[in-house]
Design a protein around this motif. Structure first.
Motif, short mmCIF file in Angstrom:
data_model
loop_
_atom_site.label_atom_id
_atom_site.label_comp_id
_atom_site.label_asym_id
_atom_site.label_seq_id
_atom_site.Cartn_x
_atom_site.Cartn_y
_atom_site.Cartn_z
N VAL A 37 -11.75 73.35 19.80
CA VAL A 37 -10.50 73.47 20.56
C VAL A 37 -9.42 74.24 19.78
O VAL A 37 -8.68 75.04 20.36
N TRP A 41 -10.15 77.93 19.91
CA TRP A 41 -9.87 78.47 21.25
C TRP A 41 -8.37 78.62 21.48
O TRP A 41 -7.90 79.63 22.02
N GLN A 42 -7.61 77.63 21.01
CA GLN A 42 -6.16 77.66 21.26
C GLN A 42 -5.40 78.55 20.28
O GLN A 42 -4.22 78.84 20.48
N GLU A 61 -13.65 72.17 29.40
CA GLU A 61 -13.34 71.00 28.55
C GLU A 61 -14.54 70.09 28.49
O GLU A 61 -15.34 70.07 29.41
N GLY A 96 -12.48 68.54 23.96
CA GLY A 96 -11.37 69.45 24.29
C GLY A 96 -11.87 70.79 24.80
O GLY A 96 -13.07 71.03 24.91
N MET A 97 -10.89 71.66 25.10
CA MET A 97 -11.20 72.98 25.67
C MET A 97 -11.94 73.84 24.64
O MET A 97 -11.61 73.82 23.46
#
Ligand code: C5P
Length: 396
Positions: free
Chosen positions: A127, A130-131, A154, A163-164
């Motif tokens: 996550v 990715w973020q 997700e 999480g994503m």
């Protein structure tokens, strides 16, 4: 739109734990009759062996830029030349960065640079990766360059954090690729779509709006582009990026949206009204911030134009599709709304099931009756809706 038989797919695999799912994806493509060539990065070979992919694809697997099996050592050109599409699953953050910036320092990234065919990537990472602002920047750049971004989603991760960033399942990637390669149902058709909320000012800092995220309308725009249509998206304020290939017109109020739509409606073949349009606007918006007083404040509201109703009433107007977000009695309200607006097709959903969500369930109402589209990601429903519209169009 699920036929990939005879299609020539280059499947790229990069080094993430989701690489094991690429074996299942290869099997799905091959079983559906596609010709699959696999290219793996060095890191991918640490997670899954080329022998597995070779057995599943029935073709030699390539991992090396300097492979002597390829004539003239021009592997990066040759391997992508006869392909209908390159699909990279999983795509690591490092790989996304390379392609977004035009680097080609290994076979797979060089193939992507030298390609003439479309490219789709299925990101997979934790996550935080990715973020990360750099990853998001790269993804936006890839999208703007016309690269198809499949997911991520997700859910559980191998690192047990969740999480994503989780890669889509092989079946979902298969469906996206099949849709991209499938027959184009709306080639040369002009499709006008509205999406998102409208905002009606009360004063300079306040307004009346609604909870529409725009996700359904943007998914419909993407599905229409995939189906070969020329798409104009008239959008209220959202945080979403327009799908590649879509002409976007930004509006704020229902009256702005009305103006933008009426200027384009006569030239359109299809009008899909997905926007949650405010029915009323404050009569006298103040040109300054209203100060708090001692008593109640009365807000007088005036009726907005019924955009869909006006387009549906045009002589020789487009094929009109309405959306209805109801909170109860979906079927009775929706059928009545379709008849009142005199439109051939209406897609109904429950407001509480759709606003802000990534999935939805739709019920389509037309002359033939009721068609249920069960709960699925909005892009999947959007493709089903576009298929339904394409089938109804010639009957006009
Ligand atoms: O809000 P309602 O459920 O009546 O909306 C039904 C359809 O009419 C939707 O497709 C919406 O986009 C459209 N509409 C419109 N202009 C309005 C209100 C709704 O075009 N003022």
């Amino acid at each position: 739109m699920t036929d990939v038989s005879g299609k020539r797919i280059l499947l790229g695999i990069t080094g993430g734990i989701a690489a094991y799912k690429a074996a299942e994806l290869t099997r799905l493509f091959v079983k559906a009759g596609a010709d699959v060539r696999v290219v793996m990065t060095e890191a991918a070979c640490r997670f899954i062996t080329p022998a597995t992919l070779q057995a599943l694809s029935g073709q030699p697997v390539h991992t090396d830029m300097w492979d002597t099996r390829v004539p003239d050592s021009m592997g990066h050109i040759e391997l992508s030349r006869d392909r209908d599409i390159i699909v990279v699953a999983p795509a690591t953050t490092d790989f996304l960065a390379k392609v977004a910036n035009g680097l080609g320092d290994d076979l797979l990234s060089a193939l992507c640079l030298a390609r003439r065919c479309p490219l789709m990537v299925a990101p997979a990472m934790n996550v935080e990766m990715w973020q990360n602002a750099a990853t998001q920047r790269n993804v936006e750049r890839l999208r703007a360059d016309g690269v198809g971004i499949l997911g991520p989603t997700e859910g559980d991760h191998a690192d047990r954090e969740g999480g994503m960033g989780r890669m889509l399942e092989p079946g979902e990637i298969f469906a996206e690729v099949a849709a991209a390669l499938g027959p184009k149902a709306l080639t040369k058709k002009k499709v006008l779509i509205t999406a998102g909320p409208t905002y009606e000012p009360i004063d300079t800092v306040r307004g009346v709006t609604n909870q529409s995220s725009g996700k359904m309308g943007y998914a419909v725009a993407q599905a229409a582009v995939e189906a070969g249509a020329e798409v104009t998206l008239v959008s209220g304020a959202t945080v979403l990026a327009a799908p590649a290939g879509v002409e976007r017109v930004d509006v704020i109020t229902a009256r702005d949206m009305h103006k933008a739509v009426m200027a384009r409606a006569k030239q359109a073949d299809v009008f899909i009204s997905v926007a949650a349009v405010a029915d009323y606007h404050p009569v006298d918006p103040k040109p300054h911030k209203i100060k708090r007083g001692n008593g109640n404040l009365k807000l007088e509201l005036a009726l907005n134009p019924d955009i869909l109703g006006e387009v549906a009433a045009l002589a020789k107007g487009p094929f009109c599709v309405g959306f209805a977000a109801e909170t109860e009695d979906l079927n009775a309200n929706a059928q009545a709304k379709r008849k009142k607006k005199r439109i051939p097709l209406l897609a109904a959903n429950l407001a509480q099931e759709t606003f802000g969500k990534d999935t939805n369930a739709l019920t389509l109402f037309d002359e033939d009756g009721v068609h249920e589209l069960p709960r699925a990601p909005k892009i999947v429903l959007a493709r089903q809706l576009i298929e339904h519209i394409a089938k109804m169009l010639p009957q006009r």
